[in-house]
Structure formats: structure tokens, C-alpha cells
Design an enzyme around this catalytic site. Structure first.
Site, short mmCIF file in Angstrom:
data_model
loop_
_atom_site.label_atom_id
_atom_site.label_comp_id
_atom_site.label_asym_id
_atom_site.label_seq_id
_atom_site.Cartn_x
_atom_site.Cartn_y
_atom_site.Cartn_z
N GLY A 141 0.84 -1.11 0.03
CA GLY A 141 0.02 0.02 -0.06
C GLY A 141 0.90 1.28 0.21
O GLY A 141 0.40 2.24 0.65
N ALA A 142 1.94 1.26 -0.85
CA ALA A 142 2.59 2.05 -0.81
C ALA A 142 2.51 3.59 -1.90
O ALA A 142 3.13 4.61 -1.85
CB ALA A 142 4.10 1.89 -1.29
N GLY A 200 -1.01 7.67 1.42
CA GLY A 200 -0.92 7.69 2.92
C GLY A 200 0.05 7.58 3.70
O GLY A 200 1.32 7.93 3.06
N GLY A 217 1.91 4.70 3.73
CA GLY A 217 2.75 3.79 2.87
C GLY A 217 3.65 4.81 2.07
O GLY A 217 4.94 4.62 1.85
N TYR A 259 -13.46 -3.97 11.19
CA TYR A 259 -12.13 -2.96 10.94
C TYR A 259 -11.27 -3.47 12.39
O TYR A 259 -10.10 -3.97 12.22
CB TYR A 259 -12.24 -1.48 10.88
CG TYR A 259 -10.88 -0.95 10.69
CD1 TYR A 259 -10.41 -1.08 9.32
CD2 TYR A 259 -10.41 -0.02 11.72
CE1 TYR A 259 -8.86 -0.45 9.47
CE2 TYR A 259 -9.19 0.35 11.60
CZ TYR A 259 -8.52 0.34 10.35
OH TYR A 259 -7.22 0.68 10.19
#
Length: 285
Positions: free
Chosen positions: A10-11, A14, A16, A166
């Protein structure tokens, strides 16, 4: 100074993306593992531009954590192409999305936040061990406090509460860290988790904020929430700092060890979740 190879899931946005950008400035070889390749390419251009003259290297790879087949393909490529992995940062996550299932039939938040990363870590363990000393960093959330592991309905078939799911997935991250640390003792591979606090990222895109409240919320979030770069400090600390060398099985917040609630350090629950997760992702013998 820092010619490490680091995988960041997830880079492309945000925390990441901020972590990847800082690692690049530290001359790391950064493998951006992302579902959306176009977004990853844009993010890579931005962080390369920002990193200046002296910088590391960016590699973009496709990884969809909602697909075990995609996780397996990604790991096959890494194991074939990379001589070493110094740090694996399990950062990608989905947050309070509407009820959907992954390709393999898992509730999406459990599937991506926990099970996808569970399989990913397993399939990279041999390479991490031969690269020792190496580190695994797991991004959890303070919202773990509002969850428990619903062993009777792990997949939320009976009822779905997006906030609970979550929290359950983030508690699962902490229990995974606990059990993995135990199994990695003496291997030279450490694993630690962190809770980044509330950070302004795209994670909240599924949360309905009434239209009128939006500008106010954005303004408030600028004031009260950490920027992604501030949110990136603890994962960076766990990835790079000599201070946490040899430290394993802990959780950190603001670069300091955090005391967790009893349910997040429950060794029996951790082992039970581990065994069930192995079966769910098809690792069990």
C-alpha cells in the site's frame, strides 16, 4: 548509508507513500507493492522528485491482498528476483468498507488487513531469514480496542458491522505479531506492530461525512490529525532504528513501546487465530 531492500504494501498513498519516500531518501531499494499500478506509478514519480539527487531505487510490483493468488504470484517473483529482503512493512489496509468479499470469499477487511498479509509474510519468511538480521513491521490501529476475534463467525456471515470488522482485523494484526515473534525467536528476524494514531489518509473514503460537514471536517483534520509524514515516523523507526534491534513482539506508538489491552496479548487467542488463518489461506498440512 542504508542500502536495504524494503517492501512496503500500500505504498501508493497515505502512510505507505510517506514511508516509501523517506526510505528512498535513505538510499533504500523500495519495493512498492500496490493493487493500483497507475496510482503507484504516480506516487513513485512524486517521491522520486521529492527525494532529490542522492536517492535509492524504486521498484513497483502488483499486489492485490484481496487475492491469495495475487499474493502467491508476488512472493514467487520476489523470491526469484530479490537476493535479500531487509524489511517487510505490512501497511496496506481497507477501512470500514461496505460488505464485500475477497476473491477467496473472505470478508474484505479481515481478508486484506489480516489474511492477505498473513500469507504474504509466510511466503517471504525464508528469504527474510536468509537476510537476517531483518525486520517485519505490522501497521495496526488503536481501534483494535473496540474489537474481539469472533471465532464463531470470523467471516461475518451472520451479521456485518463495518466498524467492528475493522477493529477485529486490527486486533488480528496484533495477535499475529505476538505469535509470529514467538515462532521467530532465535532466527534473527524481528516483528513489531505499531498504532499510527489518526492520520489524514484516503483510508476514510468509505466513511460518510454529511456534505455540509465536509469542509469543516477537512479543516479540523488538518489541525488535529497527523500528516502522513508524521504517521510514518513510527514505521520508519521500527524499520531503521538501531534502538529496536533485537526487539520483537511489541507494539509501538510515537516511537515508544505501547502497553496493550489484555485481549491483544492473549497467547491462546493468538495461537488459535494463527491455526485458523493457516487453514483459511491454504497453508495447513
Amino acid at each position: 548509508m542504508y542500502s536495504a531492500t524494503v517492501i512496503v504494501t500500500g505504498a501508493n498513498s497515505g502512510i505507505g507513500k510517506a514511508v516509501a519516500g523517506e526510505l528512498l531518501k535513505l538510499h533504500a531499494r523500495v519495493i512498492m507493492a500496490c493493487r493500483d499500478l497507475q496510482s503507484a506509478e504516480e506516487a513513485a514519480r512524486e517521491i522520486q522528485k521529492e527525494a532529490g539527487q542522492e536517492q535509492g531505487e524504486v521498484v513497483i510490483k502488483h499486489l492485490d491482498l484481496a487475492s491469495l493468488a495475487s499474493v502467491r504470484r508476488f512472493c514467487e517473483e520476489i523470491n526469484k528476483e530479490e537476493p535479500k529482503i531487509d524489511v517487510l512493512i505490512n501497511n496496506a489496509g481497507v477501512y470500514q468498507c461496505p460488505y464485500t468479499k475477497t476473491e477467496d470469499g473472505f470478508e474484505m477487511q479481515l481478508g486484506v488487513n489480516h489474511l492477505g498479509h498473513f500469507l504474504l509474510t509466510h511466503l517471504l519468511l525464508d528469504l527474510l531469514k536468509t537476510s537476517a538480521p531483518s525486520r517485519i513491521v505490522v501497521v495496526s490501529s488503536k481501534l483494535y480496542k473496540y474489537g474481539h476475534i469472533n471465532f464463531d463467525d470470523l467471516n461475518s456471515e451472520a451479521k456485518y458491522d463495518k466498524a467492528f470488522c475493522y477493529s477485529q482485523s486490527k486486533l488480528a494484526n496484533l495477535l499475529f505479531t505476538l505469535e509470529l515473534a514467538k515462532q521467530l525467536q532465535g532466527s534473527g528476524v524481528t516483528v513489531n506492530a505499531l498504532t499510527p494514531g489518526i492520520v489524514r489518509t484516503r483510508l476514510g473514503r468509505h466513511v460518510q461525512i454529511p456534505f455540509l460537514a465536509k469542509p469543516l471536517f477537512n479543516l479540523a483534520s488538518m489541525v488535529f490529525f497527523k500528516s502522513p509524514l508524521e504517521g510514518a515516523q513510527t514505521p520508519l523507526y521500527l524499520a531503521c532504528s538501531p534502538e529496536v534491534e533485537g526487539v520483537s513482539g511489541k507494539c509501538f506508538a510515537n516511537c515508544e513501546e505501547e502497553e496493550l489491552m489484555a485481549k491483544a496479548v492473549d497467547e491462546q487467542a493468538a495461537k488459535k487465530l494463527w491455526d485458523i488463518s493457516r487453514r483459511m489461506v491454504g497453508l495447513s498440512d
